[in-house]
Design a protein around this motif. Structure first.
Motif, PDB file in Angstrom:
ATOM      1  N   TYR A   1      78.857   3.049  23.138  1.00  0.00           N
ATOM      2  CA  TYR A   1      78.854   1.707  22.562  1.00  0.00           C
ATOM      3  C   TYR A   1      78.476   1.823  21.089  1.00  0.00           C
ATOM      4  O   TYR A   1      77.729   2.720  20.692  1.00  0.00           O
ATOM      5  CB  TYR A   1      77.826   0.818  23.263  1.00  0.00           C
ATOM      6  CG  TYR A   1      78.120   0.527  24.711  1.00  0.00           C
ATOM      7  CD1 TYR A   1      79.414   0.330  25.162  1.00  0.00           C
ATOM      8  CD2 TYR A   1      77.084   0.438  25.644  1.00  0.00           C
ATOM      9  CE1 TYR A   1      79.683   0.053  26.493  1.00  0.00           C
ATOM     10  CE2 TYR A   1      77.340   0.155  26.976  1.00  0.00           C
ATOM     11  CZ  TYR A   1      78.641  -0.030  27.395  1.00  0.00           C
ATOM     12  OH  TYR A   1      78.889  -0.298  28.713  1.00  0.00           O
TER      13      TYR A   1
ATOM     14  N   ALA B   1      86.087  -5.840  30.341  1.00  0.00           N
ATOM     15  CA  ALA B   1      85.191  -5.097  29.451  1.00  0.00           C
ATOM     16  C   ALA B   1      85.551  -5.375  27.998  1.00  0.00           C
ATOM     17  O   ALA B   1      84.665  -5.568  27.147  1.00  0.00           O
ATOM     18  CB  ALA B   1      85.288  -3.601  29.741  1.00  0.00           C
TER      19      ALA B   1
ATOM     20  N   LYS C   1      83.146  -7.283  25.316  1.00  0.00           N
ATOM     21  CA  LYS C   1      82.828  -6.566  24.074  1.00  0.00           C
ATOM     22  C   LYS C   1      83.185  -7.419  22.861  1.00  0.00           C
ATOM     23  O   LYS C   1      82.418  -7.481  21.880  1.00  0.00           O
ATOM     24  CB  LYS C   1      83.592  -5.246  24.031  1.00  0.00           C
ATOM     25  CG  LYS C   1      83.336  -4.388  22.798  1.00  0.00           C
ATOM     26  CD  LYS C   1      84.020  -3.040  22.956  1.00  0.00           C
ATOM     27  CE  LYS C   1      83.807  -2.160  21.735  1.00  0.00           C
ATOM     28  NZ  LYS C   1      84.560  -2.654  20.542  1.00  0.00           N
TER      29      LYS C   1
ATOM     30  N   ILE D   1      83.020  -2.123  33.158  1.00  0.00           N
ATOM     31  CA  ILE D   1      83.451  -0.723  33.129  1.00  0.00           C
ATOM     32  C   ILE D   1      83.215  -0.065  34.478  1.00  0.00           C
ATOM     33  O   ILE D   1      84.078   0.653  35.008  1.00  0.00           O
ATOM     34  CB  ILE D   1      82.713   0.045  32.007  1.00  0.00           C
ATOM     35  CG1 ILE D   1      83.179  -0.451  30.633  1.00  0.00           C
ATOM     36  CG2 ILE D   1      82.949   1.548  32.141  1.00  0.00           C
ATOM     37  CD1 ILE D   1      82.424   0.155  29.471  1.00  0.00           C
ATOM     38  N   GLN D   2      82.038  -0.315  35.037  1.00  0.00           N
ATOM     39  CA  GLN D   2      81.712   0.274  36.344  1.00  0.00           C
ATOM     40  C   GLN D   2      82.624  -0.253  37.445  1.00  0.00           C
ATOM     41  O   GLN D   2      82.889   0.449  38.436  1.00  0.00           O
ATOM     42  CB  GLN D   2      80.246  -0.001  36.673  1.00  0.00           C
ATOM     43  CG  GLN D   2      79.282   0.754  35.781  1.00  0.00           C
ATOM     44  CD  GLN D   2      77.853   0.256  35.870  1.00  0.00           C
ATOM     45  OE1 GLN D   2      77.587  -0.761  36.533  1.00  0.00           O
ATOM     46  NE2 GLN D   2      76.924   0.936  35.223  1.00  0.00           N
TER      47      GLN D   2
ATOM     48  N   LYS E   1      81.998  10.605  26.796  1.00  0.00           N
ATOM     49  CA  LYS E   1      82.521   9.248  26.852  1.00  0.00           C
ATOM     50  C   LYS E   1      82.288   8.568  25.498  1.00  0.00           C
ATOM     51  O   LYS E   1      81.330   8.875  24.794  1.00  0.00           O
ATOM     52  CB  LYS E   1      81.815   8.438  27.950  1.00  0.00           C
ATOM     53  CG  LYS E   1      81.888   9.061  29.339  1.00  0.00           C
ATOM     54  CD  LYS E   1      83.304   9.148  29.866  1.00  0.00           C
ATOM     55  CE  LYS E   1      83.354   9.543  31.337  1.00  0.00           C
ATOM     56  NZ  LYS E   1      82.798  10.873  31.597  1.00  0.00           N
TER      57      LYS E   1
ATOM     58  N   SER F   1      69.177  -2.966  24.659  1.00  0.00           N
ATOM     59  CA  SER F   1      70.510  -2.411  24.867  1.00  0.00           C
ATOM     60  C   SER F   1      71.141  -2.802  26.191  1.00  0.00           C
ATOM     61  O   SER F   1      72.285  -3.266  26.237  1.00  0.00           O
ATOM     62  CB  SER F   1      70.449  -0.877  24.764  1.00  0.00           C
ATOM     63  OG  SER F   1      70.080  -0.472  23.470  1.00  0.00           O
ATOM     64  N   ARG F   2      70.406  -2.607  27.281  1.00  0.00           N
ATOM     65  CA  ARG F   2      70.986  -2.891  28.594  1.00  0.00           C
ATOM     66  C   ARG F   2      71.296  -4.380  28.762  1.00  0.00           C
ATOM     67  O   ARG F   2      72.218  -4.744  29.488  1.00  0.00           O
ATOM     68  CB  ARG F   2      70.053  -2.401  29.704  1.00  0.00           C
ATOM     69  CG  ARG F   2      70.099  -0.895  29.926  1.00  0.00           C
ATOM     70  CD  ARG F   2      69.116  -0.498  31.027  1.00  0.00           C
ATOM     71  NE  ARG F   2      69.315   0.866  31.480  1.00  0.00           N
ATOM     72  CZ  ARG F   2      68.807   1.951  30.896  1.00  0.00           C
ATOM     73  NH1 ARG F   2      68.075   1.795  29.802  1.00  0.00           N
ATOM     74  NH2 ARG F   2      69.026   3.158  31.385  1.00  0.00           N
TER      75      ARG F   2
ATOM     76  N   TRP G   1      74.561  -5.233  26.490  1.00  0.00           N
ATOM     77  CA  TRP G   1      75.810  -4.662  26.991  1.00  0.00           C
ATOM     78  C   TRP G   1      75.957  -4.810  28.505  1.00  0.00           C
ATOM     79  O   TRP G   1      76.820  -4.163  29.110  1.00  0.00           O
ATOM     80  CB  TRP G   1      75.891  -3.193  26.598  1.00  0.00           C
ATOM     81  CG  TRP G   1      75.868  -2.985  25.117  1.00  0.00           C
ATOM     82  CD1 TRP G   1      74.792  -2.634  24.359  1.00  0.00           C
ATOM     83  CD2 TRP G   1      76.967  -3.139  24.219  1.00  0.00           C
ATOM     84  NE1 TRP G   1      75.134  -2.554  23.037  1.00  0.00           N
ATOM     85  CE2 TRP G   1      76.469  -2.867  22.920  1.00  0.00           C
ATOM     86  CE3 TRP G   1      78.307  -3.488  24.384  1.00  0.00           C
ATOM     87  CZ2 TRP G   1      77.287  -2.928  21.796  1.00  0.00           C
ATOM     88  CZ3 TRP G   1      79.111  -3.549  23.252  1.00  0.00           C
ATOM     89  CH2 TRP G   1      78.604  -3.266  21.981  1.00  0.00           C
ATOM     90  N   GLN G   2      75.153  -5.664  29.113  1.00  0.00           N
ATOM     91  CA  GLN G   2      75.145  -5.804  30.573  1.00  0.00           C
ATOM     92  C   GLN G   2      76.533  -6.085  31.146  1.00  0.00           C
ATOM     93  O   GLN G   2      77.006  -5.383  32.049  1.00  0.00           O
ATOM     94  CB  GLN G   2      74.188  -6.924  30.987  1.00  0.00           C
ATOM     95  CG  GLN G   2      74.185  -7.193  32.486  1.00  0.00           C
ATOM     96  CD  GLN G   2      73.287  -8.368  32.868  1.00  0.00           C
ATOM     97  OE1 GLN G   2      72.664  -8.993  32.010  1.00  0.00           O
ATOM     98  NE2 GLN G   2      73.221  -8.667  34.148  1.00  0.00           N
TER      99      GLN G   2
ATOM    100  N   SER H   1      79.077  -3.260  30.634  1.00  0.00           N
ATOM    101  CA  SER H   1      78.796  -2.143  31.549  1.00  0.00           C
ATOM    102  C   SER H   1      79.269  -2.455  32.966  1.00  0.00           C
ATOM    103  O   SER H   1      79.872  -1.613  33.640  1.00  0.00           O
ATOM    104  CB  SER H   1      77.302  -1.825  31.558  1.00  0.00           C
ATOM    105  OG  SER H   1      76.864  -1.429  30.279  1.00  0.00           O
ATOM    106  N   GLU H   2      78.988  -3.676  33.412  1.00  0.00           N
ATOM    107  CA  GLU H   2      79.397  -4.067  34.768  1.00  0.00           C
ATOM    108  C   GLU H   2      80.914  -4.016  34.923  1.00  0.00           C
ATOM    109  O   GLU H   2      81.429  -3.565  35.960  1.00  0.00           O
ATOM    110  CB  GLU H   2      78.874  -5.467  35.072  1.00  0.00           C
ATOM    111  CG  GLU H   2      77.360  -5.528  35.245  1.00  0.00           C
ATOM    112  CD  GLU H   2      76.836  -6.949  35.364  1.00  0.00           C
ATOM    113  OE1 GLU H   2      75.652  -7.125  35.718  1.00  0.00           O
ATOM    114  OE2 GLU H   2      77.612  -7.904  35.093  1.00  0.00           O
TER     115      GLU H   2
END
Length: 313
Positions: free
Chosen positions: A30, A245, A249, A237-238, A27, A226-227, A230-231, A234-235
């Motif tokens: 980031y 997203a 970004k 994308i999921q 994938k 990081s988390r 990009w929280q 990520s949410e």
């Protein structure tokens, strides 16, 4: 040195193979922002104590990450940095990993290690996968060094992820070696002493069980982790919401551009929190000289420096 090579091979599998489940493709990662941080630890395994990890993005252009892995009980510290220089070659993306790491043991042994280049294949078919190419090296203060040659396909089998490693003595005959280690860094490998025609099993990485990784809950993480950064990306994308997203970004990227513009206007320089650049770094420089005298023009490091971890900050 044999034990160190075994760990090094297992780390390659953990970094570039085991993280991609079978049947899935690579994938797009980031793009770390300047100052981004990552903290985690491996819990105790076999009474070896906790292993703590600190990473910080110390440069954005070019991208460079400083990292430190430490286990006080085991008396082991790994401190290094990695940067990426990317280029296209026909249908592949080649990523040369610039930088090096120093591993220090309580026994006062030190090891310099470098990283191979990465080739991302299958991009045009929307099925990208990583292979290791080129060479990497390990140099120890004990007077032993190891050379690695990576191949996308085996010399005989045609399988992916093959390597050959030779362990030699500094100052010895370069045509002679103590051990030859070869196989797949993502599967099995064998070891053969010099002068012997009999190989023995060296490592089967599929039989290894990763130590449990521990990361603080999101609500306990700092704003630069990081988390946390990009929280929302990520949410989205999921949730399969690519539009959101992209919006989230862009918010991060625009904020970082604004911060850069403010620094330029105020003529201030950004400084990492956990790492300081030291060039030359004495241990790196000393081990590089030992390695260069052994492999001659095959090893041409970009720098003798290192991003050194400063825990007191």
């Amino acid at each position: 040195m044999v034990a160190f090579v075994k760990w090094y091979v297992s780390s390659l599998n953990a970094s570039y193979s085991s993280r991609v489940p079978k049947g899935e493709w690579e994938k797009k990662p980031y793009n770390p922002v300047l100052g981004e941080q990552y903290f985690m630890k491996w819990g105790q395994v076999d009474d070896c104590g906790e292993t703590n990890v600190v990473c910080e993005q110390v440069s954005h252009h070019p991208p460079i990450t400083g990292f430190c892995i430490k286990n006080e009980k085991a008396g082991l510290t790994l401190n290094g940095h990695t940067g990426q220089k990317t280029r296209f070659s026909t249908t592949s993306l080649i990523c040369d990993q610039v930088g090096q790491s120093i591993v220090e043991l309580a026994s006062e042994e030190s090891y310099l290690l470098t990283s191979p280049s990465l080739t991302v294949n299958g991009i045009w078919y929307a099925a990208p996968y990583v292979e290791l190419t080129g060479n990497s090296y390990i140099q120890a203060t004990t007077g032993l060094y190891a050379t690695f040659e990576f191949s996308s396909k085996g010399w005989i089998s045609g399988e992916r992820n093959h390597f050959k490693c030779y362990i030699r003595k500094n100052g010895g005959n370069s045509k002679e070696y103590l051990y030859k280690i070869e196989g797949q860094w993502s599967y099995k490998s064998t070891i053969t002493p010099y002068g012997s025609k009999k190989s023995e099993p060296f490592l089967d990485v599929t039989q290894l069980t990763p130590a449990p990784m521990e990361v603080k809950p999101l609500d306990q993480q700092g704003e630069m982790e990081s988390r946390k950064i990009w929280q929302h990306v990520s949410e989205a994308i999921q949730a399969g919401d690519t539009t959101k997203a992209g919006v989230e970004k862009s918010k991060i990227e625009n904020q970082k551009r604004a911060e850069l513009a403010e620094r330029e206007e105020n003529k201030t320089t950004w400084e990492p929190i956990y790492f300081k650049w030291q060039d030359p770094e004495p241990k790196v420089q000393s081990l590089q000289r030992m390695l260069s005298s052994a492999v001659k023009n095959k090893y041409d490091p970009v720098t003798s420096g290192n991003w050194v971890f400063h825990p007191s900050q």
